[in-house]
Design a protein around this motif. Structure first.
Motif, PDB file in Angstrom:
ATOM      1  N   LEU A 203       0.832  -1.205   0.000  1.00 29.78           N
ATOM      2  CA  LEU A 203       0.000   0.000   0.000  1.00 29.78           C
ATOM      3  C   LEU A 203       0.869   1.258   0.000  1.00 29.78           C
ATOM      4  CD1 LEU A 203      -2.617  -1.105   2.694  1.00 29.78           C
ATOM      5  CD2 LEU A 203      -2.866  -1.199   0.213  1.00 29.78           C
ATOM      6  N   ASN A 204       2.142   1.110  -0.218  1.00 32.11           N
ATOM      7  CA  ASN A 204       3.082   2.223  -0.114  1.00 32.11           C
ATOM      8  C   ASN A 204       2.877   3.244  -1.233  1.00 32.11           C
ATOM      9  OD1 ASN A 204       4.128  -0.311  -1.338  1.00 32.11           O
ATOM     10  ND2 ASN A 204       5.746   1.017  -2.111  1.00 32.11           N
ATOM     11  N   GLY A 205       3.259   4.495  -0.925  1.00 37.41           N
ATOM     12  CA  GLY A 205       3.222   5.544  -1.930  1.00 37.41           C
ATOM     13  C   GLY A 205       1.833   5.991  -2.307  1.00 37.41           C
ATOM     14  N   ASN A 206       0.898   6.023  -1.354  1.00 34.45           N
ATOM     15  CA  ASN A 206      -0.453   6.512  -1.610  1.00 34.45           C
ATOM     16  C   ASN A 206      -0.742   7.694  -0.677  1.00 34.45           C
ATOM     17  OD1 ASN A 206      -1.849   4.692  -3.672  1.00 34.45           O
ATOM     18  ND2 ASN A 206      -0.913   3.176  -2.324  1.00 34.45           N
ATOM     19  N   ASN A 207      -2.012   8.029  -0.510  1.00 36.36           N
ATOM     20  CA  ASN A 207      -2.399   9.129   0.375  1.00 36.36           C
ATOM     21  C   ASN A 207      -3.367   8.634   1.456  1.00 36.36           C
ATOM     22  OD1 ASN A 207      -1.020  11.202  -1.186  1.00 36.36           O
ATOM     23  ND2 ASN A 207      -2.607  10.873  -2.734  1.00 36.36           N
ATOM     24  N   LEU A 208      -3.085   7.450   1.991  1.00 31.69           N
ATOM     25  CA  LEU A 208      -3.981   6.819   2.948  1.00 31.69           C
ATOM     26  C   LEU A 208      -3.855   7.473   4.326  1.00 31.69           C
ATOM     27  CD1 LEU A 208      -3.385   3.105   1.910  1.00 31.69           C
ATOM     28  CD2 LEU A 208      -5.212   4.649   1.166  1.00 31.69           C
TER      29      LEU A 208
ATOM     30  N   GLN B 257      -0.901 -16.036   7.235  1.00 28.07           N
ATOM     31  CA  GLN B 257       0.070 -16.283   6.174  1.00 28.07           C
ATOM     32  C   GLN B 257       0.852 -15.027   5.794  1.00 28.07           C
ATOM     33  OE1 GLN B 257       0.329 -19.474   5.323  1.00 28.07           O
ATOM     34  NE2 GLN B 257      -1.392 -19.868   6.712  1.00 28.07           N
ATOM     35  N   LEU B 258       0.549 -13.907   6.431  1.00 32.81           N
ATOM     36  CA  LEU B 258       1.143 -12.637   6.007  1.00 32.81           C
ATOM     37  C   LEU B 258       2.655 -12.650   6.177  1.00 32.81           C
ATOM     38  CD1 LEU B 258       0.379  -9.806   4.934  1.00 32.81           C
ATOM     39  CD2 LEU B 258       0.382  -9.002   7.304  1.00 32.81           C
ATOM     40  N   LYS B 259       3.349 -12.269   5.107  1.00 33.64           N
ATOM     41  CA  LYS B 259       4.810 -12.203   5.129  1.00 33.64           C
ATOM     42  C   LYS B 259       5.318 -10.768   4.995  1.00 33.64           C
ATOM     43  CE  LYS B 259       5.360 -16.775   2.965  1.00 33.64           C
ATOM     44  NZ  LYS B 259       5.909 -17.505   1.778  1.00 33.64           N
ATOM     45  N   HIS B 260       4.570  -9.955   4.266  1.00 34.61           N
ATOM     46  CA  HIS B 260       5.090  -8.613   3.968  1.00 34.61           C
ATOM     47  C   HIS B 260       3.934  -7.610   3.932  1.00 34.61           C
ATOM     48  CE1 HIS B 260       8.303  -6.033   2.109  1.00 34.61           C
ATOM     49  NE2 HIS B 260       7.242  -5.364   1.762  1.00 34.61           N
ATOM     50  N   LEU B 261       4.066  -6.525   4.711  1.00 34.32           N
ATOM     51  CA  LEU B 261       3.099  -5.419   4.693  1.00 34.32           C
ATOM     52  C   LEU B 261       3.878  -4.122   4.550  1.00 34.32           C
ATOM     53  CD1 LEU B 261       0.303  -4.124   5.041  1.00 34.32           C
ATOM     54  CD2 LEU B 261       0.652  -4.224   7.524  1.00 34.32           C
ATOM     55  N   ASP B 262       3.666  -3.423   3.439  1.00 37.94           N
ATOM     56  CA  ASP B 262       4.355  -2.153   3.184  1.00 37.94           C
ATOM     57  C   ASP B 262       3.317  -1.037   3.123  1.00 37.94           C
ATOM     58  OD1 ASP B 262       5.897  -0.009   2.380  1.00 37.94           O
ATOM     59  OD2 ASP B 262       6.996  -1.136   0.848  1.00 37.94           O
ATOM     60  N   VAL B 263       3.327  -0.171   4.142  1.00 33.89           N
ATOM     61  CA  VAL B 263       2.415   0.980   4.178  1.00 33.89           C
ATOM     62  C   VAL B 263       3.212   2.283   4.182  1.00 33.89           C
ATOM     63  CG1 VAL B 263       0.541  -0.258   5.312  1.00 33.89           C
ATOM     64  CG2 VAL B 263       2.293   0.897   6.700  1.00 33.89           C
ATOM     65  N   SER B 264       4.432   2.235   3.729  1.00 33.03           N
ATOM     66  CA  SER B 264       5.310   3.407   3.792  1.00 33.03           C
ATOM     67  C   SER B 264       4.799   4.546   2.905  1.00 33.03           C
ATOM     68  CB  SER B 264       6.732   3.016   3.366  1.00 33.03           C
ATOM     69  OG  SER B 264       6.743   2.517   2.035  1.00 33.03           O
ATOM     70  N   ASN B 265       5.213   5.757   3.303  1.00 34.84           N
ATOM     71  CA  ASN B 265       4.922   6.962   2.512  1.00 34.84           C
ATOM     72  C   ASN B 265       3.433   7.179   2.287  1.00 34.84           C
ATOM     73  OD1 ASN B 265       7.749   7.655   2.151  1.00 34.84           O
ATOM     74  ND2 ASN B 265       7.839   5.908   0.753  1.00 34.84           N
ATOM     75  N   ASN B 266       2.691   7.194   3.386  1.00 37.41           N
ATOM     76  CA  ASN B 266       1.282   7.574   3.395  1.00 37.41           C
ATOM     77  C   ASN B 266       1.098   8.644   4.477  1.00 37.41           C
ATOM     78  OD1 ASN B 266      -0.542   5.860   1.527  1.00 37.41           O
ATOM     79  ND2 ASN B 266       0.887   4.351   2.355  1.00 37.41           N
TER      80      ASN B 266
ATOM     81  N   VAL C 243       6.735 -11.174  10.022  1.00 39.94           N
ATOM     82  CA  VAL C 243       6.187 -10.247   9.025  1.00 39.94           C
ATOM     83  C   VAL C 243       7.177  -9.115   8.768  1.00 39.94           C
ATOM     84  CG1 VAL C 243       4.337  -8.622   8.504  1.00 39.94           C
ATOM     85  CG2 VAL C 243       3.818 -10.766   9.677  1.00 39.94           C
ATOM     86  N   THR C 244       7.479  -8.894   7.492  1.00 35.65           N
ATOM     87  CA  THR C 244       8.282  -7.741   7.108  1.00 35.65           C
ATOM     88  C   THR C 244       7.346  -6.538   7.031  1.00 35.65           C
ATOM     89  OG1 THR C 244       9.812  -9.092   5.826  1.00 35.65           O
ATOM     90  CG2 THR C 244       9.740  -6.736   5.325  1.00 35.65           C
ATOM     91  N   LEU C 245       7.571  -5.573   7.932  1.00 34.20           N
ATOM     92  CA  LEU C 245       6.677  -4.430   8.046  1.00 34.20           C
ATOM     93  C   LEU C 245       7.445  -3.149   7.741  1.00 34.20           C
ATOM     94  CD1 LEU C 245       3.883  -3.320   8.858  1.00 34.20           C
ATOM     95  CD2 LEU C 245       4.701  -3.265  11.226  1.00 34.20           C
ATOM     96  N   ASN C 246       6.962  -2.401   6.757  1.00 33.20           N
ATOM     97  CA  ASN C 246       7.594  -1.125   6.394  1.00 33.20           C
ATOM     98  C   ASN C 246       6.598  -0.004   6.658  1.00 33.20           C
ATOM     99  OD1 ASN C 246       9.033   1.008   5.389  1.00 33.20           O
ATOM    100  ND2 ASN C 246       9.476   0.064   3.395  1.00 33.20           N
ATOM    101  N   ILE C 247       6.902   0.842   7.661  1.00 27.29           N
ATOM    102  CA  ILE C 247       5.991   1.936   8.018  1.00 27.29           C
ATOM    103  C   ILE C 247       6.636   3.303   7.814  1.00 27.29           C
ATOM    104  CG2 ILE C 247       4.761   0.551   9.723  1.00 27.29           C
ATOM    105  CD1 ILE C 247       6.446   2.173  11.845  1.00 27.29           C
ATOM    106  N   SER C 248       7.801   3.372   7.212  1.00 24.20           N
ATOM    107  CA  SER C 248       8.511   4.647   7.074  1.00 24.20           C
ATOM    108  C   SER C 248       7.669   5.647   6.280  1.00 24.20           C
ATOM    109  CB  SER C 248       9.846   4.421   6.366  1.00 24.20           C
ATOM    110  OG  SER C 248       9.641   3.897   5.058  1.00 24.20           O
ATOM    111  N   GLY C 249       7.902   6.941   6.554  1.00 17.16           N
ATOM    112  CA  GLY C 249       7.174   7.976   5.826  1.00 17.16           C
ATOM    113  C   GLY C 249       5.764   8.199   6.311  1.00 17.16           C
ATOM    114  N   ASN C 250       5.494   7.808   7.559  1.00 17.29           N
ATOM    115  CA  ASN C 250       4.200   8.065   8.214  1.00 17.29           C
ATOM    116  C   ASN C 250       4.480   8.700   9.568  1.00 17.29           C
ATOM    117  OD1 ASN C 250       1.892   6.627   6.550  1.00 17.29           O
ATOM    118  ND2 ASN C 250       3.625   5.207   6.579  1.00 17.29           N
TER     119      ASN C 250
END
Length: 782
Positions: A401-406, A419-428, A441-448
């Motif tokens: 979900l990265n790179g949106n305006n959420l 089963q989740l392995k990767h969640l990218d919500v960066s840059n929202n 789980v690989t979690l990327n939350i940078s840019g929030n």
């Protein structure tokens, strides 16, 4: 003698008394009735209405209504009287509250009505008026309640904000009157009940002032209005006609409109699920037309089967046509889309009832092709929130979900995805607490910056910690986890033995990866570090979305990403030429560098078959292209001119460069061209004056007809203006001299020469005085 003096004095007193009475009577008559004003209208309205005559009382004239006590005129009804001319300024009729001049042949400027100080209802529709004086709306009485200006060929104009002068304004009809621009934020200022502005050139969103308005009947159809229609949910509506626009987003809840009878939303780009239950609960509803949108979910069978409602729902993207529920995965995806406001891209990309059948942004399990394991929404400019419905897709492994305006929080429910392995919500623009995900789980939350890490600081970010070790085992393990479907690779064997992997025999560094035609659908958004990799072949697959970042492949020399011929968007499969309109659109796309969005949105050989950004008329001719705010680069193609029926072109807020092509001036039907807020340069071509042209935000464009004028050209213009001024001054002096003669022959001769066309029976040979006195001139004798 004394008696004679007395008689003379008495006669003088009687004469003076009679004279004074006469003067007072004249004053009283002038004040107590409208005879003088109506006599003036009798002389100046052409054609004279039937039975209007000096020999009869004006209250008996056709269409004239008077107060029975005062004989004051209260209404004039001259609809469909073949009128061609009015006085430029109406005389004083202080009690007149209704003036109906509709359905005539009146032309020129709208008359001044400043003397109608009690006017409430004004009907001017279906005429040939072509000018609106600046003072027209400010001259109207503040008592105005109803105004109709529809079907007049006015020059391009905007909705006047002077309407706020009328505190009791209730009805405004201005259809087919060449209105342009956006609807202003003024409709909370007066108690408007009926607003009809259809078939104009209005664009932009519905104003927020509608929320606090009293509008009940609204007709805004057949224009270029856009944006969501959620504001309608706050109104108490009886009839809505906003079909034939570019409205987007879901259909709002109309439960506030208890008396809703007609709902016309057809031929827009509305998305989402039809609120069938809410609409069916409106007992007054009789007409619903939702044809020609992008609506999703199950077919609204409850509305279709309601015998009291005439319903049309053709040409949408319903998951089924039977009214049955959608597949559970499709239902979950639609709930996810609801969180984003049902983006148009998702409706275009998701058709049918099988999410694993080539649905864009979706990756399914390669074994049975039934379970969704990946969703890639990165860099799509989606707004809204992250829906808890992601958790309904129990096999989901990858969410980008990265790179949106959420906005809003990361839902707790996502932690339940086993089963989740990767969640990218960066840059929202996410906020709130971060939930406790499984350490795997690989979690990327940078840019929030508004996300609160709190006690959950131990966030795993595997991608960023993949450091170049002595071999490539960590990087290849990451690729094994993220490439979908997994090639013939296994953790139980050396990566140098994996299918398509070539390694240096001394260092075991990967030098080549060849995965051509492996049915791949998903890659990591950023490749890990493979410092010796010089060849990467991913051609002939089914990869979609954004190209991955390859910044970590520092030795890459050969990159193959092209698809097979079988997995492309050719307009035909036979080798025949594309349809001419499709060909022109592809030339336009070439100017932008063939953006991926256009290839995904334009499939097949019929541009009028639900192609995004394109709007067609009933004859399947393209009349509108809307590329605003798409971040397109490149140039404006001359191929726009090949679409001969094109009326509206929106290219604003992109990164376009170069000139506006001269060929666009040849578009005979063009009404609006918006190229604002780009980086265009060069001269501005000479468009027809009827075209609304917006070029703001392009500082390099030259506004002169052919660029900047030379100093010599400016000097010539100034000289020419001085000569013209001198000629006009001399002509004025001569005219004054002619008119100031012993009679009016010279002056009338001058009028004979200058009035066009020459009035009937004005001839140089005839006697000017007597015919004028006898009113043989049409309109003479004022």
């Amino acid at each position: 003698m004394e008696g004679n003096k007395f008689k003379h004095s008495l006669h003088f007193v009687l004469f003076f008394t009679l004279l004074l009475f006469s003067l007072l009577s004249s004053t009283i008559i002038a004040a107590d009735d409208d005879s003088a004003a109506m006599a003036m209208l009798l002389e100046t309205i052409v054609t004279t209405p039937s039975n209007w005559s000096k020999n009869s009382f004006y209250c008996q004239w056709q269409g004239v209504m008077c107060d029975t006590n005062s004989s004051r005129v209260t209404a004039i009804f001259l609809k469909s009287n073949n009128l061609t001319s009015l006085p430029p300024k109406f005389p004083s009729l202080p009690n007149l509250d209704t003036l109906d001049l509709s359905v005539n042949s009146l032309s020129g400027s709208l008359p001044s009505l400043a003397n109608l100080t009690s006017l409430k209802n004004l009907y001017l529709e279906h005429n040939n008026f072509n000018n609106i004086p600046q003072s027209f709306f400010t001259d109207l009485a503040t008592t105005l309640q109803l105004l109709t200006l529809s079907d007049n060929p006015f020059p391009s104009w905007t909705i006047p904000t002077q309407l706020t002068r009328f505190p009791s304004f209730q009805v405004f009809f201005c259809d087919k009157a060449n209105l342009t621009g956006q609807i202003p934020e003024i409709f909370h200022s007066f108690p408007l009940e009926t607003l009809s502005l259809a078939q104009n050139n209005l664009f932009g969103p519905l104003p927020n002032s509608f929320r606090s308005s009293t509008i009940q009947k609204m007709s805004l159809h057949s224009q270029m209005l856009s944006g969501p229609i959620e504001v309608l949910s706050t109104m108490n509506l009886i009839g809505v006609q906003i079909y034939g626009n570019n409205f987007t987003g879901p259909i709002p809840d109309f439960s506030n409109s208890k008396s809703l009878i007609e709902l016309r939303l057809d031929d827009n780009s509305l998305t989402g699920v039809v609120p069938s239950i809410s609409l069916a609960s409106l007992s007054s509803l009789r007409t619903v037309n939702l044809t020609g949108n992008k609506l999703q979910g199950p077919f609204p069978i409850s509305l279709q089967e309601n015998s009291l409602i005439t319903a049309d729902f053709d040409s949408n993207n319903f998951c089924t046509n039977s009214g049955n529920s959608c597949d559970p995965q499709v239902t979950s995806l639609l709930e996810i889309a609801a969180g984003f406001g049902y983006p148009l891209e998702l409706s275009d990309a998701w058709t049918g009832n099988d999410a694993c059948r080539n649905w864009r942004f979706i990756i399914c399990d390669s074994k049975n092709n039934r379970s969704i394991i990946g969703i890639d929404f990165q860099k799509n400019n989606f707004g809204g929130t992250i829906s808890p419905a992601f958790a309904n897709l129990s096999e989901l492994q990858y969410i980008y979900l990265n790179g949106n305006n959420l906005t809003g929080p990361i839902p707790d429910s996502l932690t339940k995805l086993a089963q989740l392995k990767h969640l990218d919500v960066s840059n929202n623009n996410l906020s709130g607490n971060i939930q406790q995900f499984n350490p795997s789980v690989t979690l990327n939350i940078s840019g929030n910056p508004l996300l609160l890490t709190g006690k959950h600081d131990s966030i795993v970010t595997k991608i960023s910690t993949l450091i170049a070790d002595d071999d490539d085992s960590a990087a290849m393990a990451m690729l094994l986890e993220t490439i979908v479907p997994t090639p013939n690779w296994s953790k139980n064997s050396s990566y140098c033995q994996w299918q398509g992997v070539i390694c240096d025999s001394n260092s075991n560094r990967v030098t080549g990866i060849f995965l051509k035609s492996n049915n791949l659908t998903f890659l990591p958004p950023k490749f890990p570090s493979l410092p010796n990799l010089d060849t990467l072949d991913l051609s002939g697959n089914s990869l979609s979305g954004s190209l991955p970042s390859l910044a970590n492949l520092t030795s890459l020399r050969d990159l193959f990403l092209e698809p097979d011929f079988d997995s492309n968007n050719f307009c035909t499969n036979s080798g025949n030429s594309c349809d001419p309109q499709v060909k022109s659109l592809l030339e336009i796309a070439a100017g932008f560098g063939y953006p991926l969005e256009l290839s995904d949105a334009w499939t097949g050989n019929d541009a009028c078959r639900n192609w995004r950004f394109v709007k067609c008329d009933s004859k399947n001719s393209i009349i509108s292209i809307d590329f605003r705010m798409q971040h397109f680069g490149g140039t404006i193609s001359p191929a726009f001119a090949n679409l001969s029926e094109l009326q509206y072109v929106y290219l604003n807020v992109n990164n376009l460069t170069g000139p506006i092509p001269d060929s666009l001036t040849k578009l005979a039907q063009l009404k609006l061209l918006d190229v604002s807020n780009n980086n265009l340069s060069g001269n501005i071509p000479q468009f027809n004056p009827s075209v609304t042209l917006n070029i703001s935000g392009n500082p390099l464009l030259l506004t002169g007809k052919h660029g900047p004028e030379t100093m010599e050209a400016n000097k010539f213009k100034l000289s020419l203006k001085f000569v013209l001024f001198f000629i006009l001054l001399l002509f004025s002096l001569l005219s004054t001299t002619i008119i100031a003669a012993d009679d009016d022959s010279a002056a009338m001769a001058m009028l004979l020469e200058t009035i066009v066309p020459t009035p009937s029976n004005w001839e140089e040979e005839q006697n000017w005085g007597r015919p004028f006195e006898q009113k043989q001139y049409r309109g003479g004798g004022l």
